[in-house]
Design a protein around this motif. Structure first.
Motif, PDB file in Angstrom:
ATOM      1  N   PRO A 179       0.829  -1.210   0.000  1.00 40.49           N
ATOM      2  CA  PRO A 179       0.000   0.000   0.000  1.00 40.49           C
ATOM      3  C   PRO A 179       0.861   1.257   0.000  1.00 40.49           C
ATOM      4  N   GLU A 180       0.480   2.189  -0.852  1.00 40.54           N
ATOM      5  CA  GLU A 180       1.162   3.486  -0.849  1.00 40.54           C
ATOM      6  C   GLU A 180       0.198   4.467  -0.196  1.00 40.54           C
ATOM      7  N   ILE A 181       0.620   5.032   0.923  1.00 39.78           N
ATOM      8  CA  ILE A 181      -0.296   5.852   1.713  1.00 39.78           C
ATOM      9  C   ILE A 181      -0.080   7.342   1.478  1.00 39.78           C
ATOM     10  N   ALA A 182       1.180   7.769   1.405  1.00 40.38           N
ATOM     11  CA  ALA A 182       1.453   9.190   1.137  1.00 40.38           C
ATOM     12  C   ALA A 182       0.833   9.557  -0.207  1.00 40.38           C
ATOM     13  N   VAL A 183       0.291  10.766  -0.292  1.00 38.62           N
ATOM     14  CA  VAL A 183      -0.319  11.190  -1.561  1.00 38.62           C
ATOM     15  C   VAL A 183       0.733  11.204  -2.671  1.00 38.62           C
ATOM     16  N   ALA A 184       1.923  11.682  -2.367  1.00 39.05           N
ATOM     17  CA  ALA A 184       2.969  11.740  -3.395  1.00 39.05           C
ATOM     18  C   ALA A 184       3.500  10.333  -3.666  1.00 39.05           C
ATOM     19  N   SER A 185       3.377   9.932  -4.912  1.00 41.72           N
ATOM     20  CA  SER A 185       3.752   8.574  -5.288  1.00 41.72           C
ATOM     21  C   SER A 185       5.269   8.451  -5.421  1.00 41.72           C
ATOM     22  N   THR A 186       5.839   7.430  -4.809  1.00 43.01           N
ATOM     23  CA  THR A 186       7.292   7.223  -4.905  1.00 43.01           C
ATOM     24  C   THR A 186       7.592   5.763  -5.278  1.00 43.01           C
ATOM     25  N   LYS A 187       7.264   4.849  -4.349  1.00 45.01           N
ATOM     26  CA  LYS A 187       7.608   3.447  -4.634  1.00 45.01           C
ATOM     27  C   LYS A 187       6.742   2.887  -5.769  1.00 45.01           C
ATOM     28  N   ALA A 188       5.561   3.457  -5.971  1.00 46.77           N
ATOM     29  CA  ALA A 188       4.753   2.978  -7.111  1.00 46.77           C
ATOM     30  C   ALA A 188       5.459   3.329  -8.410  1.00 46.77           C
ATOM     31  N   TYR A 189       6.025   4.544  -8.495  1.00 46.96           N
ATOM     32  CA  TYR A 189       6.717   4.985  -9.717  1.00 46.96           C
ATOM     33  C   TYR A 189       7.883   4.054 -10.052  1.00 46.96           C
ATOM     34  N   THR A 190       8.747   3.780  -9.080  1.00 50.26           N
ATOM     35  CA  THR A 190       9.929   2.969  -9.401  1.00 50.26           C
ATOM     36  C   THR A 190       9.530   1.521  -9.734  1.00 50.26           C
ATOM     37  N   THR A 191       8.493   1.020  -9.091  1.00 52.27           N
ATOM     38  CA  THR A 191       8.088  -0.351  -9.445  1.00 52.27           C
ATOM     39  C   THR A 191       7.414  -0.360 -10.829  1.00 52.27           C
ATOM     40  N   GLN A 192       6.728   0.727 -11.173  1.00 54.24           N
ATOM     41  CA  GLN A 192       6.150   0.803 -12.527  1.00 54.24           C
ATOM     42  C   GLN A 192       7.276   0.812 -13.573  1.00 54.24           C
ATOM     43  N   LEU A 193       8.351   1.540 -13.267  1.00 57.39           N
ATOM     44  CA  LEU A 193       9.499   1.566 -14.187  1.00 57.39           C
ATOM     45  C   LEU A 193      10.088   0.166 -14.360  1.00 57.39           C
ATOM     46  N   ILE A 194      10.216  -0.535 -13.249  1.00 56.16           N
ATOM     47  CA  ILE A 194      10.774  -1.891 -13.299  1.00 56.16           C
ATOM     48  C   ILE A 194       9.913  -2.795 -14.178  1.00 56.16           C
ATOM     49  N   LEU A 195       8.594  -2.718 -13.980  1.00 59.09           N
ATOM     50  CA  LEU A 195       7.715  -3.570 -14.788  1.00 59.09           C
ATOM     51  C   LEU A 195       7.783  -3.203 -16.259  1.00 59.09           C
ATOM     52  N   MET A 196       7.811  -1.898 -16.543  1.00 56.15           N
ATOM     53  CA  MET A 196       7.885  -1.459 -17.944  1.00 56.15           C
ATOM     54  C   MET A 196       9.194  -1.939 -18.576  1.00 56.15           C
ATOM     55  N   PHE A 197      10.260  -1.882 -17.786  1.00 55.06           N
ATOM     56  CA  PHE A 197      11.558  -2.316 -18.317  1.00 55.06           C
ATOM     57  C   PHE A 197      11.515  -3.813 -18.638  1.00 55.06           C
ATOM     58  N   MET A 198      10.973  -4.584 -17.701  1.00 53.13           N
ATOM     59  CA  MET A 198      10.945  -6.034 -17.915  1.00 53.13           C
ATOM     60  C   MET A 198      10.005  -6.399 -19.069  1.00 53.13           C
ATOM     61  N   LEU A 199       8.905  -5.660 -19.176  1.00 51.76           N
ATOM     62  CA  LEU A 199       7.981  -5.916 -20.281  1.00 51.76           C
ATOM     63  C   LEU A 199       8.658  -5.616 -21.621  1.00 51.76           C
ATOM     64  N   ALA A 200       9.385  -4.492 -21.678  1.00 53.50           N
ATOM     65  CA  ALA A 200      10.073  -4.114 -22.921  1.00 53.50           C
ATOM     66  C   ALA A 200      11.118  -5.169 -23.289  1.00 53.50           C
ATOM     67  N   LEU A 201      11.821  -5.653 -22.283  1.00 50.97           N
ATOM     68  CA  LEU A 201      12.859  -6.653 -22.551  1.00 50.97           C
ATOM     69  C   LEU A 201      12.225  -7.983 -22.981  1.00 50.97           C
ATOM     70  N   TYR A 202      11.090  -8.282 -22.379  1.00 48.79           N
ATOM     71  CA  TYR A 202      10.356  -9.499 -22.754  1.00 48.79           C
ATOM     72  C   TYR A 202       9.920  -9.416 -24.224  1.00 48.79           C
ATOM     73  N   MET A 203       9.364  -8.242 -24.597  1.00 44.61           N
ATOM     74  CA  MET A 203       8.939  -8.072 -25.990  1.00 44.61           C
ATOM     75  C   MET A 203      10.144  -8.131 -26.928  1.00 44.61           C
ATOM     76  N   ALA A 204      11.262  -7.571 -26.447  1.00 45.50           N
ATOM     77  CA  ALA A 204      12.482  -7.581 -27.262  1.00 45.50           C
ATOM     78  C   ALA A 204      12.963  -9.019 -27.479  1.00 45.50           C
ATOM     79  N   GLN A 205      12.829  -9.844 -26.433  1.00 43.20           N
ATOM     80  CA  GLN A 205      13.214 -11.256 -26.574  1.00 43.20           C
ATOM     81  C   GLN A 205      12.359 -11.925 -27.652  1.00 43.20           C
ATOM     82  N   LEU A 206      11.023 -11.661 -27.573  1.00 48.51           N
ATOM     83  CA  LEU A 206      10.119 -12.287 -28.534  1.00 48.51           C
ATOM     84  C   LEU A 206      10.416 -11.829 -29.953  1.00 48.51           C
ATOM     85  N   ARG A 207      10.726 -10.554 -30.076  1.00 48.12           N
ATOM     86  CA  ARG A 207      10.933  -9.976 -31.422  1.00 48.12           C
ATOM     87  C   ARG A 207      12.389 -10.076 -31.876  1.00 48.12           C
ATOM     88  N   LYS A 208      13.220 -10.614 -30.998  1.00 47.11           N
ATOM     89  CA  LYS A 208      14.663 -10.791 -31.288  1.00 47.11           C
ATOM     90  C   LYS A 208      15.319  -9.471 -31.712  1.00 47.11           C
TER      91      LYS A 208
END
Ligand code: F6R
Length: 622
Positions: A408-437
């Motif tokens: 849970p992120e309680i503070a109004v200002a988002s911090t840990k949600a942002y960095t975890t979103q970046l991590i997921l986006m990075f892994m998703l991009a790399l996953y797509m890159a693997q598929l597309r070689k």
């Protein structure tokens, strides 16, 4: 993140459990449950929703018994529901368990247990634990628990209760917090200090790999092999409010500091270690790694053949989307548009069945983002939600969901949600890159090995905040601050400026450094603070030229650079260094000093950090 509690003594277990869970609701609140043992029967009640729903279900009834366990949940595996709420039991209800964490190998364990005749009721990873206990139990509770712990992989704090052992609770910790509170003729177990602070201030703070056997008059702590550990008592000096924030002054600071763990938890399960194979396949034998997304049920051909991606979000999540665009374009070589949810839905986006639309939202309840997703579905696109809340409206509406595991992120200002979103986006991009070689195997391996170092590198950044505090104290009273950078540094600058605006009420603007001379340079006068990010090696020289332009107008320039950079400090007033990594991953590090800068500036100005004026945590109206 979930909250767990346990009680053993002479008093009403239920009263402590409900009271303790109330204090832990900040750790999770999508469902709750308790189990109380009266020496004969174990009474269990659980309910989806906040603790109030559980109390409502109990209708004032206090189950009898002086030994019990309880849980308040923040779902990670299995949507919030009565069935998925903890505690969980084995086939006969002899063993009861509450858990905070993720059992990574639960699928394999569950399949095996089902084959051996075990009946599962829930969709959770946790339920394998009581069934394993049932398998291993031969009359010795502690040794059965030790066998279970040898089988499970992942992170946990666990409390075990057994119908055959009415005088003890056993708990174990690995990568999630767990404490034992020492009372007189009674002992307590909890995820965190707030749950026990009005009962006792004497505690054992368990370390990873430790197991506690808790009886009403004794606590024995051992390692996983049963060897006794002589542990020092920790006396809590915090007050109840500080305890809820883990001793931090604000939830925002606590959440900034939780980022290494949130990132580790989000990455867990998506990185596959390829082990050397028997048939000596050369590629596999290199002992590399790859990204896997077992949750994504789309045919890989769809992801391979998409012709356009839209990323849609609001606020900080939109800023994560901008970084996501960079990742997907750079790694998977696909065209990506990023749009604000409030704009996307009204501008007749060009979408068809070969378009992937990704919606990012911490809460999963932002009204504009949900409406944009509905519009996208209406136009025939496939939808993917990236959210932090299992069972949220966005998660329910989407074709597919990937979860950040930030808790849970309680503070109004988002911090840990942002960095975890970046991590997921990075892994998703790399996953797509693997598929597309589109990325070589060597480069994939290199990126994954750097990715794994990020949590420790964030911890390193968090260990030296003094220069940031000093800067915030000196410049926190300026009315205008500018952030500049190129490429990914610009995307992070946008997030840094938003953080400063929303909690310190300082007017902050981020500019692409190359744009300055097209207008903004007119605002740069003597003494104006400029935060300059200069970590993108591919555009480094050009960024330095832009920094010289603002310095020539007598701005006070604070640089953010990668360790090892010896150039930047020659031209500007002060440099904050973050550990070096690949330029694609460095946004995960550079954003941290910017979050802290916003935080300490707000403190300097006496602002209400966790609840800034005019803002709400989740914007559920258009
Ligand atoms: C800023 C902030 C907001 C949210 C935005 C979207 O710190 O928290 O800008 O990012 O309101 O919220 P979610 O991600 O819940 O959709």
């Amino acid at each position: 993140m979930c909250g767990i509690v346990g009680y053993i003594g002479d008093k009403s277990a239920a009263n402590f459990l409900i009271d303790g869970l109330t204090k832990l609701e900040y750790r999770g609140y999508d469902s709750a449950g308790i189990a109380v043992f009266d020496g004969n029967e174990i009474f269990i009640e659980k309910s989806v929703g906040r603790l109030a729903s559980l109390k409502e279900k109990l209708k004032g009834y206090t189950p009898k018994g002086s030994i019990g366990i309880g849980h308040t949940r923040w779902a990670t595996h299995g949507r919030p529901s009565d069935i998925n709420a903890h505690p969980h039991t084995d086939c006969h209800g002899d063993f009861v368990v509450v858990h905070n964490g993720i059992i990574e190998n639960y699928m394999a364990l569950k399949e095996d247990l089902i084959e051996r005749g075990h009946k599962f009721l829930s969709e959770t990873d946790t339920e394998v634990v009581p069934h394993l206990l049932e398998e291993f139990y031969k009359g010795d509770f502690a040794s059965a628990v030790r066998e279970v712990l040898k089988k499970i992989e992942g992170s946990y704090s666990l409390v075990f209760m057994s119908k055959n052992h009415h005088d003890e609770l056993i708990c174990a910790k690995q990568d999630n917090p767990l404490i034992v509170g020492i009372g007189e003729g009674e002992n307590f177990i909890a995820s965190d200090i707030p749950a026990i602070i009005n009962k006792t201030r004497s505690t054992y703070i368990l370390n990873d790999g430790e197991i506690a056997i808790v009886k009403k008059n004794s606590v024995e702590i051992t390692d996983k092999n049963g060897n006794k550990i002589d542990k020092k008592i920790f006396n809590v000096s915090w007050n109840a409010e500080a305890a809820e924030k883990g001793g931090y002054e604000h939830f925002m600071l606590k959440e900034i500091n939780e980022q290494p763990k949130a990132i580790r938890d989000t990455m867990r399960g998506f990185i596959k270690q390829i082990r050397p194979s028997k048939n000596n396949d050369e590629r596999i034998a290199k002992d590399g790694s790859s990204i896997i997304f077992p949750e994504l049920k789309w045919n890989p051909d769809f992801l391979k053949n998409i012709d356009k991606v839209y990323i849609v979000a609001c606020g900080t999540a939109y800023h994560a989307g901008l970084v996501g665009k960079f990742y997907i374009e750079k790694l998977a070589r696909m065209l990506v548009e990023v749009d604000l949810a409030s704009e996307f839905r009204y501008r007749d986006p060009i979408i068809d069945e070969k378009t992937l639309t990704i919606f990012i939202s911490q809460s999963g309840e932002t009204s504009d983002t949900i409406a944009a997703m509905k519009e996208s579905k209406r136009l025939g696109a496939k939808t993917l939600a990236i959210t932090n809340v299992i069972g949220s409206s966005l998660a329910r509406e989407a074709d597919q969901v990937l979860y950040t595991i930030a808790g849970p992120e309680i503070a109004v200002a988002s911090t840990k949600a942002y960095t975890t979103q970046l991590i997921l986006m990075f892994m998703l991009a790399l996953y797509m890159a693997q598929l597309r070689k589109t990325v070589s195997e060597d480069r994939t391996r290199e990126l994954i090995s750097l990715l794994k170092k990020i949590p420790a590198q964030i911890s390193e950044t968090l260990s030296d905040v003094d220069p940031i505090k000093t800067f915030a104290r000196s410049y926190g009273f300026n009315e205008h601050v500018f952030y500049i950078g190129r490429s990914l540094d610009y995307d992070v600058a946008l997030e840094g400026a938003l953080k400063l605006k929303e909690i310190s009420y300082i007017h902050a603007e981020a500019y692409a450094a190359g744009e300055l001379k097209h207008g903004t340079l007119a605002l740069i006068v003597e003494g104006v603070p400029v935060i300059a990010l200069a970590t993108q090696k591919s555009v480094y020289d050009k960024t330095i030229s832009n920094i010289k332009e603002v310095k020539a107008r007598d701005a006070v320039v604070i640089g953010i650079a990668a360790a090892g950079d010896t150039e930047l400090e020659k031209y500007i007033d002060h440099v904050i260094y973050v550990p070096d990594t690949d330029e694609l991953l460095i946004p995960l590090l550079t954003v941290v000093p910017l979050q802290l800068l916003a935080y300490y500036s707000a403190i300097t100005r006496g602002c209400d950090v966790d609840k800034p004026r005019n803002l709400a945590k989740s914007v559920t109206v258009e």
